[in-house]
Design a protein around this motif. Structure first.
Motif, PDB file in Angstrom:
ATOM      1  N   GLU A 197       0.839  -1.197   0.000  1.00 25.68           N
ATOM      2  CA  GLU A 197       0.000   0.000   0.000  1.00 25.68           C
ATOM      3  C   GLU A 197       0.878   1.252   0.000  1.00 25.68           C
ATOM      4  O   GLU A 197       1.703   1.438  -0.894  1.00 25.68           O
ATOM      5  N   THR A 198       0.744   2.108   0.977  1.00 24.60           N
ATOM      6  CA  THR A 198       1.451   3.385   1.006  1.00 24.60           C
ATOM      7  C   THR A 198       2.968   3.213   0.964  1.00 24.60           C
ATOM      8  O   THR A 198       3.681   4.019   0.362  1.00 24.60           O
TER       9      THR A 198
ATOM     10  N   LEU B  43      -3.622   2.513   6.199  1.00 30.12           N
ATOM     11  CA  LEU B  43      -4.930   2.879   5.658  1.00 30.12           C
ATOM     12  C   LEU B  43      -6.063   2.165   6.377  1.00 30.12           C
ATOM     13  O   LEU B  43      -7.201   2.625   6.351  1.00 30.12           O
TER      14      LEU B  43
ATOM     15  N   TYR C  23      -8.643  10.315   2.973  1.00 32.49           N
ATOM     16  CA  TYR C  23      -7.633   9.761   2.075  1.00 32.49           C
ATOM     17  C   TYR C  23      -7.174  10.787   1.048  1.00 32.49           C
ATOM     18  O   TYR C  23      -7.983  11.350   0.295  1.00 32.49           O
TER      19      TYR C  23
ATOM     20  N   PRO D 116      -9.880   4.258  -0.408  1.00 31.43           N
ATOM     21  CA  PRO D 116      -8.444   4.034  -0.221  1.00 31.43           C
ATOM     22  C   PRO D 116      -7.866   2.988  -1.158  1.00 31.43           C
ATOM     23  O   PRO D 116      -6.644   2.803  -1.190  1.00 31.43           O
TER      24      PRO D 116
ATOM     25  N   ARG E  32      -2.450   8.459   1.120  1.00 30.15           N
ATOM     26  CA  ARG E  32      -1.969   8.779   2.461  1.00 30.15           C
ATOM     27  C   ARG E  32      -3.152   8.895   3.414  1.00 30.15           C
ATOM     28  O   ARG E  32      -4.150   9.551   3.088  1.00 30.15           O
ATOM     29  N   PRO E  33      -3.071   8.273   4.601  1.00 29.46           N
ATOM     30  CA  PRO E  33      -4.156   8.397   5.583  1.00 29.46           C
ATOM     31  C   PRO E  33      -4.063   9.717   6.331  1.00 29.46           C
ATOM     32  O   PRO E  33      -3.033  10.045   6.924  1.00 29.46           O
TER      33      PRO E  33
ATOM     34  N   GLU F 288       1.594   8.941   7.801  1.00 29.91           N
ATOM     35  CA  GLU F 288       1.778   9.210   6.375  1.00 29.91           C
ATOM     36  C   GLU F 288       3.205   9.729   6.200  1.00 29.91           C
ATOM     37  O   GLU F 288       4.103   9.378   6.954  1.00 29.91           O
TER      38      GLU F 288
END
Length: 447
Positions: free
Chosen positions: A87-88, A273, A299, A353, A390-391, A426
């Motif tokens: 993910e991120t 997330l 998000y 997300p 990014r959360p 983030e």
């Protein structure tokens, strides 16, 4: 270094006299019961990996020092996807940030600076690809120049609580003269000045995560990939704080017909997330814990753009001066370890997300932003490449601009025992990951 899925945990030796954890079963809620694992970390991004590695190495060292390594429970790392860091953690600029933007009292500043120092040392020790590229922050207008002056003043004054440091030792910056700028990077426009960050660099994020995973497993940790957590129950006797008897985690492995239940003495929510969902599993399902409203994340999507032309040539990272009215740090120029140029991220709010397709409709505005500092760019060589999410802990402001980003949350959750919560992690999470792992280890072992 081969990871083991949760379905294979039944093949592990029994721990503390317990049977394999593959079968659904219930557990005692007494504080003296034995858990399957010492610690469970939820989320296998770079921060979760750093936390899991720190806890596994601490647990391993404790077991060796007590001559009890054979009976010690390992650390469990639960990842909902089939692999770590999808993910991120793998959808970013791969920049090692200096820590310039977040303020003197910010946890982001503290863990970014500490994490940057740890990360450079870690990469050197374990052969992870990285390079100190430096970064230019460029100004085109008097207002942007003023923003650079504020960054420089902050860097000169910040000591991180220490008085024995020399100027520029923590946040080394220097002004680049117009003649030097023209000589070093003739393609870059900087009408009102250039501030150079000497501590900024780039890192192979995938190599970093695989190295962390290997160290985690070498210390006895167990990775359960493809294993989303679907429920969490804090255990404890009547009158005890929730979690004082450990934690029961319900896991639904991908493709499995039934849930698996495991227990851990402590848990760390590093789900990125998915961190709000994990948080709400506990707070909304536990009637004994403190009452609190459901948590919600927002998000921010960042689109990245590849560049296929070899001209103009640039050898350092280039960021526009920060604009308080714009989310993020602007569409900047970064390099990969092969020297290839890429641009991004831009900034757009999304509600999903999982919306990870690069948005081609953002290309014209990206070109406009890039031309402000790289006027000779070949717009035809730019293409949408990938995107990351990014959360955010706060939504966009009501006036259409973005509220100032809140700080990282890394805390032992009040009202509970044995739960460390990581929220809103983030940027600069990649840079800060080792420092956050260090911080969580101290929180867990100070309980």
């Amino acid at each position: 270094m081969n990871s083991r899925s949760l379905s294979k945990l039944t093949q592990l030796p029994c721990r503390r006299g317990l049977a394999g954890v593959g079968a659904l079963r219930s557990f005692s809620v007494s504080a003296s019961r034995s858990a399957d694992f010492t610690h469970a970390v939820i989320g296998g991004g770079v921060v979760g990996l750093a936390v899991a590695r720190a806890l596994a190495e601490r647990a391993s060292a404790a077991s060796l020092s007590s001559s009890a390594s054979a009976s010690a429970s390992p650390v469990l790392l639960l990842e909902r996807h089939s692999d770590v860091g999808t993910e991120t953690s793998s959808r970013n600029s791969e920049v090692i940030h200096a820590g310039l933007y977040y303020g003197a009292e910010s946890l982001k500043t503290q863990v970014c600076i500490r994490g940057r120092q740890l990360l450079y040392d870690f990469c050197e020790q374990y052969g992870v690809g990285h390079r100190r590229t430096g970064k230019w922050i460029v100004a085109q207008t008097p207002n942007q120049r003023n923003a650079l002056e504020k960054i420089y003043a902050f860097a000169q004054s910040y000591r991180g609580g220490r008085v024995d440091l020399q100027e520029d030792e923590v946040l080394p910056l220097r002004w680049v003269t117009a003649d030097e700028a023209k000589r070093r990077e003739p393609a870059i426009r900087a009408e009102a000045g250039v501030l150079e960050s000497l501590a900024t660099g780039i890192v192979d994020s995938h190599g970093l995560m695989q190295t962390l995973l290997g160290l985690f497993e070498d210390a006895g940790g167990v990775l359960a990939s493809g294993s989303p957590v679907v429920g969490i129950t804090p255990l404890g006797g009547v009158g005890d704080a929730p979690g004082s008897g450990g934690w029961q985690l319900h896991v639904k492995p991908v493709g499995a017909a039934e849930e698996t239940v495991v227990t851990a003495e402590t848990i760390v929510n590093a789900a990125g997330l998915g961190a709000a969902a994990v948080h709400n599993m506990i707070t909304q399902g536990d009637t004994a814990g403190p009452a609190s409203p459901p948590m919600q994340l927002y998000y921010a999507k960042g689109n990245y753009f590849s560049y296929s032309s070899s001209q103009p040539r640039v050898s350092t990272l280039v960021y526009p001066a920060p604009d308080p009215g714009v989310g993020g740090l602007g569409t900047h120029l970064t390099l990969d370890l092969a020297g290839r140029i890429r641009f991004g991220p831009d900034f757009e709010w999304v509600t999903d997300p999982t919306d990870l397709a690069a948005n081609a409709a953002r290309l014209p505005s990206a070109i406009e932003a890039i031309k402000a500092y790289l006027p000779g760019i070949d717009a035809g060589a730019l293409q949408p490449d990938y995107a990351g999410i990014r959360p955010k802990l706060l939504p966009p402001g009501g006036d259409g601009k973005h509220k100032k980003d809140p700080d990282f949350i890394v805390r032992s959750e009040p009202g509970y025992k044995g739960w460390v919560n990581l929220l809103g992690i983030e940027s600069p999470g990649l840079t800060s990951s080792l420092a956050i792992g260090e911080m969580v280890e101290k929180l867990v072992y100070s309980r």
